[in-house]
Design an enzyme around this catalytic site. Structure first.
Site, PDB file in Angstrom:
ATOM      1  N   SER A   1      -5.380 -58.894  17.552  1.00 64.64           N
ATOM      2  CA  SER A   1      -5.140 -58.518  16.233  1.00 64.64           C
ATOM      3  C   SER A   1      -4.472 -56.893  16.381  1.00 64.64           C
ATOM      4  O   SER A   1      -4.685 -55.799  17.451  1.00 64.64           O
ATOM      5  CB  SER A   1      -5.887 -57.881  15.595  1.00 64.64           C
ATOM      6  OG  SER A   1      -6.043 -57.003  14.891  1.00 64.64           O
ATOM      7  N   SER A   2      -3.734 -56.185  15.182  1.00 64.73           N
ATOM      8  CA  SER A   2      -2.969 -54.941  15.188  1.00 64.73           C
ATOM      9  C   SER A   2      -4.561 -53.486  15.502  1.00 64.73           C
ATOM     10  O   SER A   2      -4.082 -52.780  16.045  1.00 64.73           O
ATOM     11  CB  SER A   2      -1.989 -54.531  14.428  1.00 64.73           C
ATOM     12  OG  SER A   2      -3.052 -55.042  13.149  1.00 64.73           O
ATOM     13  N   CYS A   3      -5.876 -53.725  15.266  1.00 61.57           N
ATOM     14  CA  CYS A   3      -6.891 -53.700  15.142  1.00 61.57           C
ATOM     15  C   CYS A   3      -6.807 -53.143  16.579  1.00 61.57           C
ATOM     16  O   CYS A   3      -7.361 -52.039  16.747  1.00 61.57           O
ATOM     17  CB  CYS A   3      -7.543 -53.319  14.645  1.00 61.57           C
ATOM     18  SG  CYS A   3      -8.403 -54.532  14.919  1.00 61.57           S
TER      19      CYS A   3
ATOM     20  N   ASP B   1     -11.088 -46.225   3.817  1.00 61.53           N
ATOM     21  CA  ASP B   1      -9.787 -46.363   3.499  1.00 61.53           C
ATOM     22  C   ASP B   1      -9.016 -47.434   5.334  1.00 61.53           C
ATOM     23  O   ASP B   1      -8.461 -48.078   4.892  1.00 61.53           O
ATOM     24  CB  ASP B   1      -9.376 -45.338   3.977  1.00 61.53           C
ATOM     25  CG  ASP B   1      -8.352 -44.377   2.300  1.00 61.53           C
ATOM     26  OD1 ASP B   1      -8.502 -45.537   1.797  1.00 61.53           O
ATOM     27  OD2 ASP B   1      -8.074 -43.616   2.231  1.00 61.53           O
TER      28      ASP B   1
ATOM     29  N   GLY C   1      -4.910 -71.506  12.283  1.00 61.49           N
ATOM     30  CA  GLY C   1      -4.486 -72.636  13.752  1.00 61.49           C
ATOM     31  C   GLY C   1      -3.793 -73.179  12.537  1.00 61.49           C
ATOM     32  O   GLY C   1      -3.521 -74.022  13.211  1.00 61.49           O
TER      33      GLY C   1
ATOM     34  N   GLY D   1      -9.979 -73.326  16.131  1.00 64.73           N
ATOM     35  CA  GLY D   1      -9.387 -72.925  15.251  1.00 64.73           C
ATOM     36  C   GLY D   1      -8.841 -73.370  13.970  1.00 64.73           C
ATOM     37  O   GLY D   1      -7.838 -72.903  13.356  1.00 64.73           O
TER      38      GLY D   1
ATOM     39  N   GLY E   1      -8.263 -72.711  10.629  1.00 68.68           N
ATOM     40  CA  GLY E   1      -8.008 -71.278   9.469  1.00 68.68           C
ATOM     41  C   GLY E   1      -7.120 -71.602   9.881  1.00 68.68           C
ATOM     42  O   GLY E   1      -6.283 -71.627   9.686  1.00 68.68           O
TER      43      GLY E   1
ATOM     44  N   ARG F   1      -0.022 -50.344   5.498  1.00 67.40           N
ATOM     45  CA  ARG F   1       0.330 -52.101   5.665  1.00 67.40           C
ATOM     46  C   ARG F   1       0.908 -53.050   6.046  1.00 67.40           C
ATOM     47  O   ARG F   1       2.057 -52.479   5.369  1.00 67.40           O
ATOM     48  CB  ARG F   1      -1.282 -52.964   5.646  1.00 67.40           C
ATOM     49  CG  ARG F   1      -2.418 -52.220   5.631  1.00 67.40           C
ATOM     50  CD  ARG F   1      -3.708 -52.052   7.266  1.00 67.40           C
ATOM     51  NE  ARG F   1      -4.644 -51.039   7.124  1.00 67.40           N
ATOM     52  CZ  ARG F   1      -5.287 -50.320   7.068  1.00 67.40           C
ATOM     53  NH1 ARG F   1      -4.113 -49.135   7.155  1.00 67.40           N
ATOM     54  NH2 ARG F   1      -6.164 -49.983   6.974  1.00 67.40           N
TER      55      ARG F   1
ATOM     56  N   PRO G   1      -0.972 -60.008  16.520  1.00 67.83           N
ATOM     57  CA  PRO G   1      -0.171 -60.545  14.793  1.00 67.83           C
ATOM     58  C   PRO G   1      -0.747 -59.193  14.309  1.00 67.83           C
ATOM     59  O   PRO G   1      -1.675 -58.895  14.236  1.00 67.83           O
ATOM     60  CB  PRO G   1      -0.675 -61.577  14.127  1.00 67.83           C
ATOM     61  CG  PRO G   1      -2.044 -62.355  15.365  1.00 67.83           C
ATOM     62  CD  PRO G   1      -2.120 -61.331  16.776  1.00 67.83           C
TER      63      PRO G   1
HETATM   64  O1  GFB Z   1      -7.299 -55.719   4.820  1.00 67.34           O
HETATM   65  P1  GFB Z   1      -8.340 -54.685   4.753  1.00 67.34           P
HETATM   66  O2  GFB Z   1      -9.705 -55.449   4.270  1.00 67.34           O
HETATM   67  O3  GFB Z   1      -8.275 -54.531   6.471  1.00 67.34           O
HETATM   68  O4  GFB Z   1      -8.936 -53.218   4.216  1.00 67.34           O
HETATM   69  P2  GFB Z   1      -7.730 -52.845   7.792  1.00 67.34           P
HETATM   70  C1  GFB Z   1      -6.650 -52.731   3.948  1.00 67.34           C
HETATM   71  C2  GFB Z   1      -6.928 -51.563   3.534  1.00 67.34           C
HETATM   72  O5  GFB Z   1      -6.608 -51.850   1.700  1.00 67.34           O
HETATM   73  C3  GFB Z   1      -7.861 -51.011   3.288  1.00 67.34           C
HETATM   74  C4  GFB Z   1      -8.118 -51.567   0.968  1.00 67.34           C
HETATM   75  O6  GFB Z   1      -7.440 -49.373   3.825  1.00 67.34           O
HETATM   76  C5  GFB Z   1      -9.012 -51.336   1.818  1.00 67.34           C
HETATM   77  O7  GFB Z   1      -9.608 -50.569   1.687  1.00 67.34           O
HETATM   78  N1  GFB Z   1      -8.846 -51.696   0.016  1.00 67.34           N
HETATM   79  C6  GFB Z   1      -7.888 -51.859  -1.682  1.00 67.34           C
HETATM   80  C7  GFB Z   1      -8.993 -53.384   0.030  1.00 67.34           C
HETATM   81  N2  GFB Z   1      -8.853 -52.940  -2.001  1.00 67.34           N
HETATM   82  C8  GFB Z   1      -9.578 -54.119  -1.830  1.00 67.34           C
HETATM   83  C9  GFB Z   1     -10.273 -54.826  -1.153  1.00 67.34           C
HETATM   84  O8  GFB Z   1     -10.262 -55.152  -3.122  1.00 67.34           O
HETATM   85  N3  GFB Z   1     -11.024 -55.133  -0.748  1.00 67.34           N
HETATM   86  C10 GFB Z   1     -10.071 -55.325   0.776  1.00 67.34           C
HETATM   87  N4  GFB Z   1     -11.002 -55.472   1.784  1.00 67.34           N
HETATM   88  N5  GFB Z   1      -9.437 -53.708   1.170  1.00 67.34           N
HETATM   89  C11 GFB Z   1      -9.089 -54.898   9.530  1.00 67.34           C
HETATM   90  C12 GFB Z   1      -9.864 -55.069   9.885  1.00 67.34           C
HETATM   91  O9  GFB Z   1      -8.567 -53.544   8.150  1.00 67.34           O
HETATM   92  O10 GFB Z   1      -7.571 -55.467   9.233  1.00 67.34           O
HETATM   93  C13 GFB Z   1     -10.047 -55.962  11.165  1.00 67.34           C
HETATM   94  O11 GFB Z   1     -10.977 -54.762   9.868  1.00 67.34           O
HETATM   95  C14 GFB Z   1      -8.622 -57.029  11.370  1.00 67.34           C
HETATM   96  O12 GFB Z   1     -10.549 -55.906  12.024  1.00 67.34           O
HETATM   97  C15 GFB Z   1      -7.558 -56.878   9.897  1.00 67.34           C
HETATM   98  O13 GFB Z   1      -8.232 -56.326  12.238  1.00 67.34           O
HETATM   99  C16 GFB Z   1      -6.113 -57.497  10.177  1.00 67.34           C
HETATM  100  O14 GFB Z   1      -6.203 -53.607   7.230  1.00 67.34           O
HETATM  101  O15 GFB Z   1      -8.231 -51.780   7.208  1.00 67.34           O
END
Ligand code: GFB
Length: 318
Positions: A111-113, A273, A21, A15, A18, A213, A167
């Site tokens: 991942s933390s998820c 969310d 990586g 990877g 990425g 987060r 991570p």
């Molecule tokens: O980073 P994110 O997409 O992933 O979203 P997760 C984090 C938060 O930011 C959520 C909000 O509450 C989203 O609703 N958010 C606000 C946004 N505006 C935006 C936007 O424009 N784009 C995005 N993407 N989010 C992921 C997992 O979860 O985290 C994966 O789905 C992985 O599996 C990754 O573990 C690290 O933190 O919610």
């Protein structure tokens, strides 16, 4: 284990193109080891025969599994088959072929998820498998939990020194800035930059802005991975984070300060969310002698600089 000396070793970074990586390759370049990467198109990590051939030909001494299908909340929620299948295949193929070819050292990344949606915060490593997962990313989480278990199984059955690091949310150079599939930090950077450039009075932010987060710069992450490769041996996975979190609203405000944007945020509550809070307990890494160094504001500033210098070449960025 007395420690894994990288000197003269051939390390395959799976990877390497990425975000993670490429950061691991940058970090390993400061060690006296040989970095092995695959020429684009040479190996399909989802195909067992392709991975077996590559490892048998290249004969690495160690592997970093930084290859994965990743994405933000929307991509995870809408492409469950890809996130489950691709990640299961990639990790199973690499870990099994590593064992078959007698590669005894491997660091797998998750991942933390992987932790339950309502795990007590900050989340300790032993919160794994103690409750239901967050529904938007359970597919990805199940695949990553399987990866941890594969490392543990090959350790238990064959004595392989395979370890796992988890991570937290990452960001930095080479991130994905495509608004449909990216994580929140690069997405808000693009949106706020564009609003600033066009003079738009508002920026749409998904969800309520209240989820919290933790954000780790990918160069810190790569440093932690190399630290783990050199010094940690054990069945239990390790959290890799900062131990500090912010709300999505606070994140948007920090990015706006960096960009110089003075408009308002409009929260789109039709978007999910996700997990209310995702903060790692990083005591185990601290006890081993490692901690993150890049403060979030500094990381946002340098990542924005990188974005400005590279945006013309980025997929999905106008
Ligand atoms: O980073 P994110 O997409 O992933 O979203 P997760 C984090 C938060 O930011 C959520 C909000 O509450 C989203 O609703 N958010 C606000 C946004 N505006 C935006 C936007 O424009 N784009 C995005 N993407 N989010 C992921 C997992 O979860 O985290 C994966 O789905 C992985 O599996 C990754 O573990 C690290 O933190 O919610």
């Amino acid at each position: 284990m007395a420690g894994f000396d990288l000197k003269g070793k051939r390390i395959w970074v799976a990877g390497d193109r990425g975000m993670v990586g490429s950061a691991v390759v940058r970090r390993l370049a400061t060690e006296s080891c040989e970095i092995v990467t695959a020429v684009r198109g040479r190996v399909d990590l989802r195909r067992q025969d392709s991975v077996e051939r590559f490892i048998a030909d290249e004969k690495p001494d160690a592997i970093v599994v930084a290859a994965a299908k990743v994405g933000g909340i929307l991509a995870n929620d809408t492409r469950p088959a890809e996130f489950l299948y691709d990640n299961l295949m990639i990790e199973a193929n690499i870990i099994h072929a590593a064992h078959q070819n007698d590669v005894n050292r491997l660091v797998f990344l998750g991942s933390s998820c992987i932790y339950p949606k309502f795990a007590p915060q900050p989340m300790t490593e032993d919160a794994l498998l103690t409750g239901p997962l967050e529904s938007t990313n359970e597919w990805y989480a199940i695949a990553k939990i399987a990866g941890i278990k594969l490392c543990q199984a090959y350790r238990k059955q064959y004595g392989r020194d395979y370890v796992s690091a988890m991570p937290t949310n990452l960001y930095g150079p080479n991130d994905n800035f495509d608004l449909q599939s990216s994580h929140v930090l690069p997405a808000l950077m693009v949106k706020i930059h564009d609003a600033h450039a066009s003079g738009a009075p508002t920026v749409p932010v998904w969800g309520t802005g209240t989820p919290r987060r933790e954000f780790l710069h990918v160069d810190d992450c790569a440093d932690g991975i190399v630290f783990i490769m050199k010094s940690y041996s054990g069945a239990e996975h390790l959290n890799l984070g900062t131990g500090v979190d912010v709300s999505i609203r606070e994140l948007a405000e920090s990015i706006a300060r960096t960009v110089g944007y003075r408009g308002e945020f409009v929260f789109d509550t039709s978007k999910p969310d996700g997990t209310p809070r995702k903060l790692m307990n990083v005591d185990r890494m601290k006890a081993l002698g490692w901690q993150a160094r890049i403060p979030l504001d500094d990381g946002i500033r340098t990542t924005y600089q990188w974005f400005l210098e590279n945006r013309r070449a980025l997929r999905g960025v106008a």
